[in-house]
Scaffold this motif. Structure first.
Motif, PDB file in Angstrom:
ATOM      1  N   GLU A  91       0.831  -1.206   0.000  1.00 11.51           N
ATOM      2  CA  GLU A  91       0.000   0.000   0.000  1.00 11.51           C
ATOM      3  C   GLU A  91       0.868   1.259   0.000  1.00 11.51           C
ATOM      4  O   GLU A  91       2.040   1.221   0.400  1.00 11.51           O
ATOM      5  CB  GLU A  91      -0.886   0.035   1.245  1.00 11.51           C
ATOM      6  N   VAL A  92       0.273   2.382  -0.423  1.00 12.73           N
ATOM      7  CA  VAL A  92       0.949   3.663  -0.236  1.00 12.73           C
ATOM      8  C   VAL A  92       1.301   3.777   1.242  1.00 12.73           C
ATOM      9  O   VAL A  92       0.451   3.627   2.124  1.00 12.73           O
ATOM     10  CB  VAL A  92       0.049   4.836  -0.668  1.00 12.73           C
ATOM     11  N   GLN A  93       2.582   4.013   1.509  1.00 15.96           N
ATOM     12  CA  GLN A  93       3.089   3.958   2.875  1.00 15.96           C
ATOM     13  C   GLN A  93       2.661   5.177   3.696  1.00 15.96           C
ATOM     14  O   GLN A  93       2.899   6.315   3.299  1.00 15.96           O
ATOM     15  CB  GLN A  93       4.606   3.858   2.856  1.00 15.96           C
ATOM     16  N   THR A  94       2.056   4.924   4.850  1.00 14.53           N
ATOM     17  CA  THR A  94       1.592   6.029   5.698  1.00 14.53           C
ATOM     18  C   THR A  94       2.365   6.145   7.009  1.00 14.53           C
ATOM     19  O   THR A  94       2.120   7.077   7.770  1.00 14.53           O
ATOM     20  CB  THR A  94       0.097   5.883   6.028  1.00 14.53           C
ATOM     21  N   HIS A  95       3.289   5.228   7.290  1.00 12.34           N
ATOM     22  CA  HIS A  95       3.977   5.265   8.582  1.00 12.34           C
ATOM     23  C   HIS A  95       4.688   6.605   8.791  1.00 12.34           C
ATOM     24  O   HIS A  95       4.531   7.248   9.837  1.00 12.34           O
ATOM     25  CB  HIS A  95       4.982   4.114   8.688  1.00 12.34           C
ATOM     26  N   GLU A  96       5.450   7.037   7.786  1.00 10.98           N
ATOM     27  CA  GLU A  96       6.164   8.308   7.923  1.00 10.98           C
ATOM     28  C   GLU A  96       5.208   9.496   7.884  1.00 10.98           C
ATOM     29  O   GLU A  96       5.470  10.526   8.513  1.00 10.98           O
ATOM     30  CB  GLU A  96       7.227   8.437   6.833  1.00 10.98           C
ATOM     31  N   MET A  97       4.109   9.353   7.161  1.00 11.22           N
ATOM     32  CA  MET A  97       3.100  10.424   7.143  1.00 11.22           C
ATOM     33  C   MET A  97       2.542  10.640   8.546  1.00 11.22           C
ATOM     34  O   MET A  97       2.378  11.775   9.008  1.00 11.22           O
ATOM     35  CB  MET A  97       1.957  10.074   6.189  1.00 11.22           C
ATOM     36  N   ILE A  98       2.224   9.529   9.217  1.00 19.68           N
ATOM     37  CA  ILE A  98       1.665   9.621  10.571  1.00 19.68           C
ATOM     38  C   ILE A  98       2.669  10.250  11.522  1.00 19.68           C
ATOM     39  O   ILE A  98       2.335  11.150  12.315  1.00 19.68           O
ATOM     40  CB  ILE A  98       1.231   8.221  11.057  1.00 19.68           C
ATOM     41  N   LYS A  99       3.923   9.810  11.459  1.00 17.51           N
ATOM     42  CA  LYS A  99       4.952  10.366  12.343  1.00 17.51           C
ATOM     43  C   LYS A  99       5.137  11.862  12.104  1.00 17.51           C
ATOM     44  O   LYS A  99       5.270  12.651  13.048  1.00 17.51           O
ATOM     45  CB  LYS A  99       6.274   9.633  12.135  1.00 17.51           C
TER      46      LYS A  99
END
Length: 199
Positions: A53-61
């Motif tokens: 999936e489009v990565q959201t981990h860094e977006m959330i951080k």
């Protein structure tokens, strides 16, 4: 047809290399964070990405560093999601149902859906009218159906955009789709959108 589309696009997405996923996700993040809807929102619901999936981990951080309040989904029961606020991405999550990270029991802070000002929506396939195909469980459609009146923004790689998706009762479209190449404004969804103006 939905099943065939889901399978075909999933297979294409799964062929992306780790480097391609990271690069494309970064471009999508930059577009998202520059949107007025994102800048205005103080409480944002993000999905927690897994696999290709489009990565959201860094977006959330990054959103947390910007003092945004971030809510993420918890699977409550069959086809039912609730939202819980997280404050520390690295220490508050564990693997939950379907292999997706979700808040640990002791770190759950339930958020009233009416508080959320922006929803970042996952999907396997999208069309330019905002229609989407998820994983077939109906979880996000049920959640979004309770949250009308705020922006729904889908994140997708360009390869996930198709000309047409068949629509069924209960399918909830998004207002915008962000890919690594463009922002798609989905005009048909404006009728569902009455609290904020999409620009």
């Amino acid at each position: 047809m939905k099943t065939d589309l889901r399978k075909a696009i999933s297979e294409k997405r799964n062929l992306l290399t780790t480097q391609e996923i990271t690069s494309k996700s970064l471009k999508i993040k930059e577009r998202l964070f520059n949107l007025e809807e994102f800048k205005k929102a103080s409480i944002i619901s993000f999905y927690i990405s897994f696999r290709s999936e489009v990565q959201t981990h860094e977006m959330i951080k990054e959103a947390l560093r910007l003092d945004k309040r971030v809510a993420v989904p918890i699977v409550e029961s069959e086809k039912v999601l609730s939202l819980s606020e997280i404050k520390d991405f690295d220490n508050e999550l564990k693997i939950g149902k379907f292999g997706i990270l979700e808040p640990k029991l002791e770190c759950r802070r339930k958020i009233n859906l009416e508080e959320v000002e922006l929803v970042i929506v996952p999907g396997v396939v999208f069309d330019e009218r905002g229609n989407r195909i998820g994983y077939g469980g109906g979880y996000y459609d049920n959640l979004l159906n309770k949250m009308k009146g705020i922006p729904f923004i889908g994140l997708a790689y360009e390869l996930q955009i198709v000309n047409h998706i068949p629509v069924e009762d209960g399918d909830i479209p998004v207002h915008k789709i962000i890919t690594e190449k463009r922002i798609i404004i989905c005009q048909q969804t404006f009728a569902h959108f009455d609290k904020l103006t999409v620009t």
